[in-house]
Write an enzyme that holds these catalytic residues in place. Structure first.
Site, PDB file in Angstrom:
ATOM      1  N   VAL A  98     -33.047 -17.477 -23.487  1.00 37.29           N
ATOM      2  CA  VAL A  98     -33.527 -18.570 -22.651  1.00 37.29           C
ATOM      3  C   VAL A  98     -32.835 -19.825 -23.137  1.00 37.29           C
ATOM      4  O   VAL A  98     -32.441 -19.928 -24.298  1.00 37.29           O
ATOM      5  CB  VAL A  98     -35.070 -18.724 -22.715  1.00 37.29           C
ATOM      6  CG1 VAL A  98     -35.750 -17.563 -22.023  1.00 37.29           C
ATOM      7  CG2 VAL A  98     -35.554 -18.840 -24.152  1.00 37.29           C
ATOM      8  N   SER A  99     -32.667 -20.796 -22.247  1.00 38.78           N
ATOM      9  CA  SER A  99     -31.832 -21.942 -22.566  1.00 38.78           C
ATOM     10  C   SER A  99     -32.474 -22.941 -23.522  1.00 38.78           C
ATOM     11  O   SER A  99     -31.784 -23.741 -24.135  1.00 38.78           O
ATOM     12  CB  SER A  99     -31.416 -22.663 -21.277  1.00 38.78           C
ATOM     13  OG  SER A  99     -30.636 -21.804 -20.476  1.00 38.78           O
ATOM     14  N   SER A 100     -33.799 -22.915 -23.633  1.00 35.81           N
ATOM     15  CA  SER A 100     -34.466 -23.862 -24.518  1.00 35.81           C
ATOM     16  C   SER A 100     -35.773 -23.276 -25.007  1.00 35.81           C
ATOM     17  O   SER A 100     -36.277 -22.288 -24.458  1.00 35.81           O
ATOM     18  CB  SER A 100     -34.735 -25.187 -23.792  1.00 35.81           C
ATOM     19  OG  SER A 100     -35.699 -25.000 -22.773  1.00 35.81           O
ATOM     20  N   GLN A 140     -38.624 -22.792 -22.381  1.00 33.96           N
ATOM     21  CA  GLN A 140     -38.572 -21.790 -21.323  1.00 33.96           C
ATOM     22  C   GLN A 140     -39.275 -20.507 -21.755  1.00 33.96           C
ATOM     23  O   GLN A 140     -39.311 -20.154 -22.928  1.00 33.96           O
ATOM     24  CB  GLN A 140     -37.119 -21.507 -20.942  1.00 33.96           C
ATOM     25  CG  GLN A 140     -36.455 -22.666 -20.213  1.00 33.96           C
ATOM     26  CD  GLN A 140     -35.095 -22.286 -19.670  1.00 33.96           C
ATOM     27  OE1 GLN A 140     -34.487 -21.309 -20.092  1.00 33.96           O
ATOM     28  NE2 GLN A 140     -34.604 -23.080 -18.734  1.00 33.96           N
ATOM     29  N   GLN A 146     -31.391 -20.838 -26.750  1.00 32.69           N
ATOM     30  CA  GLN A 146     -30.383 -21.885 -26.697  1.00 32.69           C
ATOM     31  C   GLN A 146     -29.420 -21.623 -25.552  1.00 32.69           C
ATOM     32  O   GLN A 146     -29.449 -20.578 -24.915  1.00 32.69           O
ATOM     33  CB  GLN A 146     -29.626 -21.999 -28.021  1.00 32.69           C
ATOM     34  CG  GLN A 146     -28.759 -20.817 -28.375  1.00 32.69           C
ATOM     35  CD  GLN A 146     -28.109 -20.974 -29.736  1.00 32.69           C
ATOM     36  OE1 GLN A 146     -28.716 -20.717 -30.770  1.00 32.69           O
ATOM     37  NE2 GLN A 146     -26.865 -21.411 -29.748  1.00 32.69           N
TER      38      GLN A 146
END
Length: 202
Positions: free
Chosen positions: A10-12, A15, A39
């Site tokens: 997941v991007s962050s 999320q 990340q």
């Protein structure tokens, strides 16, 4: 014996990875063989991904829910796919795209179709990422043109700031003393003083 691994990204930290976890469970993976990074997918310099790659052995299977969970950079995804399948001799299964399963068929046509689908999906993922960045930049520019301010609003000046500023410019107090009287760091006091002088508001 071949081992089946799962990779989640997941991007962050904000999320939710639940959807990917469910997909991995349904694919038959247990939690001990699932690796997750929180990340960006702009490159492959991710701690859990690198740890996973070091554990992979020939014949193992790597599962990802979708190609953009593997990565978002078109060229890097293709290169990583090559490294995994050709150099490490690992199978890859993209759960939401059955055509991208290197266990299925080994003839020339199967390989050609899989490579073609990979290139198209990787390109689409990168194009989407670039489009989002462009829209964000355009939105920020439009907002700034309307006078929208970004970032935290400046904190109000202490009531004694102008008096202290006057004493400081008159060299009655040092910068450190002036900052201490206003209960702020020297750099902050100086920056606010210069900005207000430039704006002729002090």
């Amino acid at each position: 014996m071949a081992v089946q691994y799962g990779y989640i990204r997941v991007s962050s930290a904000e999320q939710n990875e639940a959807r990917q976890v469910i997909a991995m469970r349904e694919a038959g993976l247990d939690g001990n063989h699932i690796y997750m990074d929180k990340q960006s997918g702009k490159d492959f310099d991710r701690p859990q991904y690198q740890r996973l790659v070091r554990r992979l052995r020939p014949g193992d299977l790597l599962c990802v829910q979708s190609i953009d969970r593997l990565g978002r950079d078109y060229e890097e995804v293709r290169e990583q796919w090559r490294v995994l399948t050709k150099e490490k001799r690992v199978n890859i299964r993209v759960l939401d795209m059955p055509l991208l399963d290197t266990r299925q068929g080994r003839d020339l046509m199967d390989t050609f179709i899989a490579d073609l689908v990979l290139q198209i999906l990787s390109f689409v993922a990168q194009s989407e990422r670039e489009s989002i960045k462009k829209r964000q930049a355009e939105g920020i520019a439009a907002a700034k043109a309307r006078g929208v301010k970004f970032g935290r609003p400046p904190s109000p000046l202490p009531e004694n700031f102008r008096d202290v500023h006057r004493d400081w410019r008159a060299k009655k107090v040092t910068l450190r003393q002036a900052a201490e009287r206003c209960a702020m760091p020297e750099g902050t006091f100086y920056a606010k003083a210069v900005r207000l002088e430039r704006e002729n508001t002090i």
